[in-house]
Enzyme design. Structure first.
Site, short mmCIF file in Angstrom:
data_model
loop_
_atom_site.label_atom_id
_atom_site.label_comp_id
_atom_site.label_asym_id
_atom_site.label_seq_id
_atom_site.Cartn_x
_atom_site.Cartn_y
_atom_site.Cartn_z
N GLY A 39 0.79 -1.24 0.00
CA GLY A 39 0.00 0.00 0.00
C GLY A 39 0.81 1.28 0.00
CB ILE A 40 0.32 4.39 1.94
CG1 ILE A 40 -1.04 4.79 1.35
CG2 ILE A 40 1.13 5.62 2.32
CD1 ILE A 40 -1.95 5.56 2.30
CG ASP A 82 3.79 -7.29 15.87
OD1 ASP A 82 3.31 -6.14 15.73
OD2 ASP A 82 3.15 -8.24 16.35
CB VAL A 83 5.07 -1.48 15.07
CG1 VAL A 83 6.03 -1.12 13.97
CG2 VAL A 83 3.65 -1.60 14.58
CE1 TYR A 174 -6.61 4.18 10.53
CE2 TYR A 174 -8.11 5.94 9.93
CZ TYR A 174 -6.98 5.20 9.68
OH TYR A 174 -6.20 5.49 8.58
CE LYS A 178 -3.75 6.37 11.17
NZ LYS A 178 -2.38 6.04 10.78
CB THR A 209 -4.06 0.97 -0.11
OG1 THR A 209 -4.98 1.19 0.98
CG2 THR A 209 -3.24 2.21 -0.35
P1 NDP Z 1 -2.20 -1.52 4.17
O1 NDP Z 1 -3.12 -2.39 4.94
O2 NDP Z 1 -1.98 -1.76 2.72
O3 NDP Z 1 -0.76 -1.50 4.84
C1 NDP Z 1 -0.56 -1.54 6.21
C2 NDP Z 1 0.85 -2.05 6.41
O4 NDP Z 1 1.14 -1.98 7.80
C3 NDP Z 1 1.04 -3.48 5.96
O5 NDP Z 1 2.22 -3.58 5.20
C4 NDP Z 1 1.15 -4.26 7.25
O6 NDP Z 1 2.07 -5.35 7.07
C5 NDP Z 1 1.72 -3.21 8.17
N1 NDP Z 1 1.38 -3.47 9.58
C6 NDP Z 1 0.15 -3.55 10.14
N2 NDP Z 1 0.26 -3.87 11.43
C7 NDP Z 1 1.58 -3.99 11.69
C8 NDP Z 1 2.33 -4.33 12.84
N3 NDP Z 1 1.75 -4.63 14.01
N4 NDP Z 1 3.68 -4.36 12.75
C9 NDP Z 1 4.29 -4.07 11.58
N5 NDP Z 1 3.65 -3.76 10.45
C10 NDP Z 1 2.29 -3.73 10.52
O7 NDP Z 1 -2.74 -0.03 4.47
P2 NDP Z 1 -2.47 1.39 3.79
O8 NDP Z 1 -1.28 1.36 2.93
O9 NDP Z 1 -3.75 1.85 3.25
O10 NDP Z 1 -2.19 2.26 5.11
C11 NDP Z 1 -0.90 2.72 5.48
C12 NDP Z 1 -1.07 3.88 6.45
O11 NDP Z 1 -1.80 4.92 5.82
C13 NDP Z 1 -1.85 3.51 7.71
O12 NDP Z 1 -1.27 4.17 8.83
C14 NDP Z 1 -3.23 4.07 7.44
O13 NDP Z 1 -3.90 4.38 8.62
C15 NDP Z 1 -2.87 5.31 6.65
N6 NDP Z 1 -3.97 5.82 5.82
C16 NDP Z 1 -4.44 5.15 4.72
C17 NDP Z 1 -5.46 5.71 3.95
C18 NDP Z 1 -5.97 5.06 2.71
O14 NDP Z 1 -6.90 5.61 2.08
N7 NDP Z 1 -5.46 3.93 2.29
C19 NDP Z 1 -6.05 6.98 4.28
C20 NDP Z 1 -5.50 7.60 5.46
C21 NDP Z 1 -4.49 7.03 6.17
P3 NDP Z 1 1.89 -6.78 7.86
O15 NDP Z 1 0.42 -7.08 7.87
O16 NDP Z 1 2.71 -7.74 7.05
O17 NDP Z 1 2.46 -6.56 9.21
#
Ligand code: NDP
Length: 271
Positions: A39-40, A82-83, A174, A178, A209
Site C-alpha cells: 500500500g502507501i 511487529d511494531v 482509528y 490518528k 490501497t
Molecule cells: P495496508 O493495509 O496496505 O498497509 C498496512 C501495512 O502496515 C502493511 O504492510 C502491514 O504489514 C503493516 N502493519 C500492520 N500492522 C503492523 C504491525 N503490528 N507491525 C508491523 N507492520 C504492521 O494499508 P495502507 O497502505 O492503506 O495504510 C498505510 C497507512 O496509511 C496507515 O497508517 C493508514 O492508517 C494510513 N492511511 C491510509 C489511507 C488510505 O486511504 N489507504 C487513508 C489515510 C491514512 P503486515 O500485515 O505484514 O504486518
C-alpha cells in the site's frame, strides 16, 4: 513610501542560503518505513529509493517484504518486525543502524483500522487499534529520536488520516489514534527542533490501497460520499503520498516542522 530616516538604516539582508543542486534528493540517507511492504508504505519506499535513499521496510509477513524488496531493487532491504511488540523496537533501530548506518528518516506508516459503530466497540478492540497506531508509533519514535537528537540530525514522518480532521462515522478508535498522533507531532516538533530533528505528518485523503478498497467496496454509500466531497474528483494513488514523503524528508522542507500536510485532492476543504 519609505518611512526609514537615515539613522534608521534597514537591517542588512540575511546572506542568501546556498542552494543545493537538488534539494529534493535523498542520496546517502537511510530511511526506515514501517509497513513498507504494501500500500502507501510500499510507494513511500519506492519514491524514497528513486530519490536515492537506502530504505529498510518492516512488517510482520516476511514473504510480502521479500517480494516488495525484489520489486524495489538494490536500494531496499527488510527487517521482519511487529511494531506492536514495544520492547523490541529499540532493538530494531539498533539492528538497523548496525547493518545500514545511522538512521536519518523514520516513517511511521504501519497502521490498522476497525470499522464498527462506536457503541459496539469493545475495550479490547479500542486498545488494539490504539496500541498499533499510537503506542507503537511513540515507542519507535522515541527509540529513533533518541539517536537522532544525539547526532543533531533527523526527520520523522507520521501517516495520519482525514479521520483526524473531521468526523467519519464507525471509526472511533482509528480516529482517536490518528488525532493523538497529530497532537504528538506538534509536541515532538517543539521539543526536537533545537536538535535539528523535524517531525511532520502527512494526512492522506482517500487513497486506493488494499485497506481502503476493502473498506470502500463493502460500503458503496461511503465511497460515493468520499468522492462527492473530493474536489479533484478522483481518489489518490499511494505514490501521491510517496512524493509528499520524499519532499518532507528532504532538505527542500528544512524549514517545515510540526505540520500536517493533507494529500487529499482537496477532500479536507470539500463541501
Ligand atoms: P495496508 O493495509 O496496505 O498497509 C498496512 C501495512 O502496515 C502493511 O504492510 C502491514 O504489514 C503493516 N502493519 C500492520 N500492522 C503492523 C504491525 N503490528 N507491525 C508491523 N507492520 C504492521 O494499508 P495502507 O497502505 O492503506 O495504510 C498505510 C497507512 O496509511 C496507515 O497508517 C493508514 O492508517 C494510513 N492511511 C491510509 C489511507 C488510505 O486511504 N489507504 C487513508 C489515510 C491514512 P503486515 O500485515 O505484514 O504486518
Amino acid at each position: 513610501m519609505n518611512h526609514l530616516t537615515n539613522d534608521q538604516a534597514a537591517p542588512a539582508p540575511a546572506p542568501a542560503a546556498t542552494l543545493q543542486p537538488n534539494p529534493f534528493s535523498l542520496e546517502g540517507q537511510v530511511a526506515l518505513i514501517t509497513g513498507g511492504g504494501t500500500g502507501i508504505g510500499f510507494d513511500i519506499a519506492r519514491c524514497m529509493v528513486t530519490a536515492g535513499a537506502t530504505v529498510i521496510i518492516t512488517g510482520r509477513r516476511e514473504a510480502v517484504l521479500a517480494e516488495a524488496c525484489a520489486e524495489l531493487g538494490a536500494g531496499a532491504h527488510y527487517l521482519v518486525n511487529d511494531v506492536a511488540d514495544l520492547p523490541a523496537l529499540d532493538g530494531l533501530v539498533a539492528e538497523l543502524e548496525a547493518t545500514y548506518g545511522p538512521l536519518d528518516i523514520l516513517v511511521n506508516n504501519a497502521g490498522i483500522n476497525l470499522k464498527k459503530p462506536a457503541l459496539e466497540v469493545t475495550d479490547q478492540e479500542f486498545a488494539r487499534i490504539l496500541h498499533t497506531n499510537l503506542h507503537a508509533v511513540f515507542a519507535l519514535t522515541r527509540a529513533a529520536a533518541g539517536r537522532m537528537v544525539a547526532r543533531q540530525k533527523g526527520v520523522i514522518l507520521m501517516i495520519s488520516s482525514m479521520a483526524a480532521y473531521y468526523g467519519i462515522d464507525r471509526v472511533v478508535a482509528y480516529a482517536a489514534s490518528k488525532s493523538a498522533v497529530e497532537g504528538m507531532v506538534k509536541v515532538l516538533a517543539s521539543e526536537f527542533s533545537k536538535h535539528n530533528v523535524r517531525v511532520n505528518a502527512i494526512a492522506p485523503g482517500f487513497i486506493e490501497t488494499e485497506m481502503s478498497r476493502t473498506a470502500m467496496n463493502n460500503d458503496p454509500e461511503r465511497r460515493d460520499r468520499a468522492m462527492r466531497r473530493t474536489p479533484m474528483g478522483k481518489f489518490g494513488q499511494p505514490a501521491d503520498i510517496g512524493h509528499a514523503a520524499v519532499f518532507l524528508a528532504s532538505e527542500a522542507a528544512r524549514y517545515i516542522t510540526g505540520a500536517s500536510l493533507p494529500v487529499d485532492g482537496g477532500n479536507s476543504i470539500g463541501f
